[in-house]
Design a protein around this motif. Structure first.
Motif, PDB file in Angstrom:
ATOM      1  N   LEU A 185       0.843  -1.194   0.000  1.00  0.00           N
ATOM      2  CA  LEU A 185       0.000   0.000   0.000  1.00  0.00           C
ATOM      3  C   LEU A 185       0.879   1.245   0.000  1.00  0.00           C
ATOM      4  O   LEU A 185       1.881   1.319   0.707  1.00  0.00           O
ATOM      5  CB  LEU A 185      -0.911   0.003   1.228  1.00  0.00           C
ATOM      6  CG  LEU A 185      -1.925  -1.132   1.330  1.00  0.00           C
ATOM      7  CD1 LEU A 185      -2.759  -0.982   2.596  1.00  0.00           C
ATOM      8  CD2 LEU A 185      -2.827  -1.198   0.105  1.00  0.00           C
ATOM      9  N   HIS A 186       0.453   2.234  -0.793  1.00  0.00           N
ATOM     10  CA  HIS A 186       1.276   3.452  -0.918  1.00  0.00           C
ATOM     11  C   HIS A 186       0.470   4.738  -0.729  1.00  0.00           C
ATOM     12  O   HIS A 186       1.003   5.745  -0.276  1.00  0.00           O
ATOM     13  CB  HIS A 186       1.948   3.461  -2.294  1.00  0.00           C
ATOM     14  CG  HIS A 186       2.982   4.533  -2.469  1.00  0.00           C
ATOM     15  ND1 HIS A 186       4.145   4.579  -1.737  1.00  0.00           N
ATOM     16  CD2 HIS A 186       3.009   5.622  -3.293  1.00  0.00           C
ATOM     17  CE1 HIS A 186       4.869   5.617  -2.100  1.00  0.00           C
ATOM     18  NE2 HIS A 186       4.200   6.285  -3.042  1.00  0.00           N
ATOM     19  N   GLY A 187      -0.824   4.716  -1.051  1.00  0.00           N
ATOM     20  CA  GLY A 187      -1.614   5.938  -0.913  1.00  0.00           C
ATOM     21  C   GLY A 187      -3.081   5.678  -1.191  1.00  0.00           C
ATOM     22  O   GLY A 187      -3.465   4.646  -1.742  1.00  0.00           O
ATOM     23  N   LEU A 188      -3.905   6.637  -0.783  1.00  0.00           N
ATOM     24  CA  LEU A 188      -5.349   6.565  -0.984  1.00  0.00           C
ATOM     25  C   LEU A 188      -5.804   7.766  -1.804  1.00  0.00           C
ATOM     26  O   LEU A 188      -5.339   8.893  -1.574  1.00  0.00           O
ATOM     27  CB  LEU A 188      -6.078   6.543   0.364  1.00  0.00           C
ATOM     28  CG  LEU A 188      -5.700   5.405   1.322  1.00  0.00           C
ATOM     29  CD1 LEU A 188      -6.405   5.589   2.661  1.00  0.00           C
ATOM     30  CD2 LEU A 188      -6.053   4.057   0.714  1.00  0.00           C
ATOM     31  N   HIS A 189      -6.727   7.536  -2.737  1.00  0.00           N
ATOM     32  CA  HIS A 189      -7.221   8.609  -3.591  1.00  0.00           C
ATOM     33  C   HIS A 189      -8.732   8.710  -3.446  1.00  0.00           C
ATOM     34  O   HIS A 189      -9.444   7.705  -3.424  1.00  0.00           O
ATOM     35  CB  HIS A 189      -6.850   8.335  -5.056  1.00  0.00           C
ATOM     36  CG  HIS A 189      -5.375   8.350  -5.315  1.00  0.00           C
ATOM     37  ND1 HIS A 189      -4.694   9.466  -5.772  1.00  0.00           N
ATOM     38  CD2 HIS A 189      -4.439   7.380  -5.145  1.00  0.00           C
ATOM     39  CE1 HIS A 189      -3.401   9.176  -5.897  1.00  0.00           C
ATOM     40  NE2 HIS A 189      -3.221   7.915  -5.515  1.00  0.00           N
ATOM     41  N   GLY A 190      -9.212   9.940  -3.341  1.00  0.00           N
ATOM     42  CA  GLY A 190     -10.636  10.190  -3.190  1.00  0.00           C
ATOM     43  C   GLY A 190     -10.849  11.498  -2.457  1.00  0.00           C
ATOM     44  O   GLY A 190      -9.894  12.214  -2.120  1.00  0.00           O
ATOM     45  N   ALA A 191     -12.109  11.825  -2.221  1.00  0.00           N
ATOM     46  CA  ALA A 191     -12.451  13.080  -1.547  1.00  0.00           C
ATOM     47  C   ALA A 191     -13.654  12.859  -0.656  1.00  0.00           C
ATOM     48  O   ALA A 191     -14.513  12.013  -0.931  1.00  0.00           O
ATOM     49  CB  ALA A 191     -12.743  14.180  -2.575  1.00  0.00           C
ATOM     50  N   ALA A 192     -13.714  13.643   0.419  1.00  0.00           N
ATOM     51  CA  ALA A 192     -14.845  13.613   1.361  1.00  0.00           C
ATOM     52  C   ALA A 192     -15.126  12.206   1.874  1.00  0.00           C
ATOM     53  O   ALA A 192     -16.280  11.822   2.083  1.00  0.00           O
ATOM     54  CB  ALA A 192     -16.090  14.208   0.698  1.00  0.00           C
ATOM     55  N   GLY A 193     -14.070  11.409   2.069  1.00  0.00           N
ATOM     56  CA  GLY A 193     -14.222  10.071   2.616  1.00  0.00           C
ATOM     57  C   GLY A 193     -14.647   9.021   1.613  1.00  0.00           C
ATOM     58  O   GLY A 193     -14.783   7.847   1.965  1.00  0.00           O
ATOM     59  N   ALA A 194     -14.870   9.421   0.344  1.00  0.00           N
ATOM     60  CA  ALA A 194     -15.244   8.458  -0.697  1.00  0.00           C
ATOM     61  C   ALA A 194     -13.971   7.971  -1.383  1.00  0.00           C
ATOM     62  O   ALA A 194     -13.249   8.769  -1.994  1.00  0.00           O
ATOM     63  CB  ALA A 194     -16.193   9.098  -1.703  1.00  0.00           C
ATOM     64  N   LEU A 195     -13.695   6.703  -1.273  1.00  0.00           N
ATOM     65  CA  LEU A 195     -12.476   6.135  -1.841  1.00  0.00           C
ATOM     66  C   LEU A 195     -12.674   5.867  -3.330  1.00  0.00           C
ATOM     67  O   LEU A 195     -13.646   5.220  -3.740  1.00  0.00           O
ATOM     68  CB  LEU A 195     -12.121   4.828  -1.117  1.00  0.00           C
ATOM     69  CG  LEU A 195     -10.793   4.165  -1.469  1.00  0.00           C
ATOM     70  CD1 LEU A 195      -9.624   5.064  -1.085  1.00  0.00           C
ATOM     71  CD2 LEU A 195     -10.668   2.810  -0.759  1.00  0.00           C
ATOM     72  N   GLU A 196     -11.730   6.382  -4.128  1.00  0.00           N
ATOM     73  CA  GLU A 196     -11.812   6.214  -5.574  1.00  0.00           C
ATOM     74  C   GLU A 196     -10.682   5.348  -6.126  1.00  0.00           C
ATOM     75  O   GLU A 196     -10.780   4.840  -7.243  1.00  0.00           O
ATOM     76  CB  GLU A 196     -11.785   7.581  -6.259  1.00  0.00           C
ATOM     77  CG  GLU A 196     -12.974   8.459  -5.869  1.00  0.00           C
ATOM     78  CD  GLU A 196     -12.855   9.871  -6.410  1.00  0.00           C
ATOM     79  OE1 GLU A 196     -11.837  10.141  -7.110  1.00  0.00           O
ATOM     80  OE2 GLU A 196     -13.745  10.698  -6.145  1.00  0.00           O
ATOM     81  N   GLY A 197      -9.621   5.187  -5.355  1.00  0.00           N
ATOM     82  CA  GLY A 197      -8.517   4.356  -5.821  1.00  0.00           C
ATOM     83  C   GLY A 197      -7.503   4.132  -4.724  1.00  0.00           C
ATOM     84  O   GLY A 197      -7.346   4.952  -3.814  1.00  0.00           O
ATOM     85  N   VAL A 198      -6.825   2.992  -4.798  1.00  0.00           N
ATOM     86  CA  VAL A 198      -5.774   2.645  -3.842  1.00  0.00           C
ATOM     87  C   VAL A 198      -4.467   2.546  -4.611  1.00  0.00           C
ATOM     88  O   VAL A 198      -4.340   1.748  -5.556  1.00  0.00           O
ATOM     89  CB  VAL A 198      -6.077   1.310  -3.137  1.00  0.00           C
ATOM     90  CG1 VAL A 198      -4.930   0.936  -2.198  1.00  0.00           C
ATOM     91  CG2 VAL A 198      -7.394   1.400  -2.369  1.00  0.00           C
ATOM     92  N   GLU A 199      -3.502   3.361  -4.209  1.00  0.00           N
ATOM     93  CA  GLU A 199      -2.205   3.355  -4.873  1.00  0.00           C
ATOM     94  C   GLU A 199      -1.292   2.336  -4.207  1.00  0.00           C
ATOM     95  O   GLU A 199      -1.197   2.277  -2.976  1.00  0.00           O
ATOM     96  CB  GLU A 199      -1.570   4.745  -4.815  1.00  0.00           C
ATOM     97  CG  GLU A 199      -0.288   4.863  -5.613  1.00  0.00           C
ATOM     98  CD  GLU A 199       0.237   6.295  -5.677  1.00  0.00           C
ATOM     99  OE1 GLU A 199       1.385   6.490  -6.125  1.00  0.00           O
ATOM    100  OE2 GLU A 199      -0.509   7.207  -5.256  1.00  0.00           O
ATOM    101  N   VAL A 200      -0.654   1.511  -5.018  1.00  0.00           N
ATOM    102  CA  VAL A 200       0.283   0.511  -4.516  1.00  0.00           C
ATOM    103  C   VAL A 200       1.621   0.711  -5.205  1.00  0.00           C
ATOM    104  O   VAL A 200       1.706   1.297  -6.293  1.00  0.00           O
ATOM    105  CB  VAL A 200      -0.245  -0.919  -4.752  1.00  0.00           C
ATOM    106  CG1 VAL A 200      -1.521  -1.161  -3.951  1.00  0.00           C
ATOM    107  CG2 VAL A 200      -0.490  -1.191  -6.230  1.00  0.00           C
TER     108      VAL A 200
END
Length: 341
Positions: A218-233
């Motif tokens: 795991l490297h990072g989280l993408h999204g806004a206002a608590g809505a997850l749109e992608g997980v960076e690995v």
């Protein structure tokens, strides 16, 4: 839940998970009165709190049984003994000696017991959280979760599961039939799980039901206002990719803490309590430990071994509580469930 603030009993059992429940049954079979105490508001321990719908495969006579169903069956098993339970209470104090202990809880309860069984599992537990920026915001909305209470909550979702142990693989297999997509992320293409689970994983990967993402972390989280749109690995070499998941389940184990138990005068080793294998007695006479919290050479952290330890502890306690009564061991098929009277 019992509302009594003061009671006396033969055996106080700290922990109302599967091992504690079965220890209560074994005490009942020997006509020993007991009380169950647990910091959680319901019986079942981790089975009830963390994975009520997760199949368990190593319970004898059950090819598979969900955690909640196992707890329900164990609770029914002790019903004839009418075992009091003090739930939502954390046992903070233990004083006295073998044959005469006094326990105190954070709710002001006082319990006097002739012997004590510690069936506290891993003690106080919490997840090991990944060090990702903005994690708290996604935790607050449930986009990042560490436990699965209901499989139905993940229907139609795109799930990134991170980890290489039993929990990661078991949940990947369990959720593949309800999720839209599952990615299984691990830092290497070697997983630590039961051989049968690994075989099922290989089949699911071959069928396109699970996609393995290795060797990545795991490297990072993408999204806004608590809505997850992608997980960076990312790989160890720094290569990155984004998985378009909207749920993240990191399974990196639990951080455990014995809490007040560590200060009661018993020997402990890395949040476990060494015991005599034949009796499960700790270094503190009259106090026994069973289940995941107990350790000794050759110990296996299996629920079924905790069941066996509960039986051994109950038999070792009998002469403490009934010193003038000889215990003649009989099979349950011949003696049945004894009358409480």
């Amino acid at each position: 839940m019992t509302d009594a603030s003061s009671l006396s009993t033969d055996v106080a059992i700290i922990g109302a998970g599967p091992t504690g429940l079965f220890a209560a049954f074994e005490c009942g079979m020997l006509k020993l009165n007991c009380v169950l105490l647990d910091a959680l508001d319901e019986v079942g321990g981790q089975c009830a709190a963390l994975y009520p719908e997760k199949p368990i495969y190593d319970i004898p006579a059950h090819p598979a049984i969900e955690g909640a169903a196992l707890v329900e069956a164990l609770d029914r098993q002790i019903a004839p003994f009418d075992v009091p339970r003090l739930l939502g209470r954390r046992v903070e104090r233990l004083t006295g000696h073998r044959g005469d202990f006094v326990l105190g809880t954070d709710r002001g309860d006082t319990i006097r017991a002739r012997a004590v069984i510690v069936a506290a599992g891993a003690g106080a537990f919490g997840p090991n959280r990944p060090p990702l920026a903005g994690l708290e915001g996604f935790e607050a909305t449930g986009a990042v979760q560490y436990y699965v209470r209901r499989r139905a909550d993940f229907a139609g979702t795109r799930i990134v599961i991170a980890g290489g142990g039993d929990s990661a693989i078991d949940w990947a297999l369990s959720l593949k039939d309800v999720a839209e997509k599952i990615w299984l992320v691990h830092r290497r293409d070697r997983f630590r799980a039961a051989p049968e689970s690994l075989r099922q994983l290989d089949e699911a990967v071959a069928a396109g039901l699970i996609e393995k993402i290795v060797p990545y972390q795991l490297h990072g989280l993408h999204g806004a206002a608590g809505a997850l749109e992608g997980v960076e690995v990312a790989t160890l070499d720094g290569d990155t990719r984004i998985l378009p998941g909207n749920r993240l389940l990191p399974f990196f184990g639990l951080s455990t803490d014995l809490g007040p138990i560590a200060h009661w005068g018993m020997d402990s080793v890395r949040s476990t309590i060494p015991v005599v294998p034949s009796t499960c007695e700790t270094s503190l006479p009259g106090v026994f430990a069973v289940g995941d919290v107990a350790t000794y050479p050759g110990k296996l952290k299996l629920i079924l071994q905790g069941f066996s330890e509960g039986a051994m502890a109950a038999h070792a306690i009998h002469p403490i509580v009934r010193p003038d009564t000889a215990l003649h061991f009989e099979y349950s098929t011949s003696k049945g469930v004894p009358d409480r009277a």
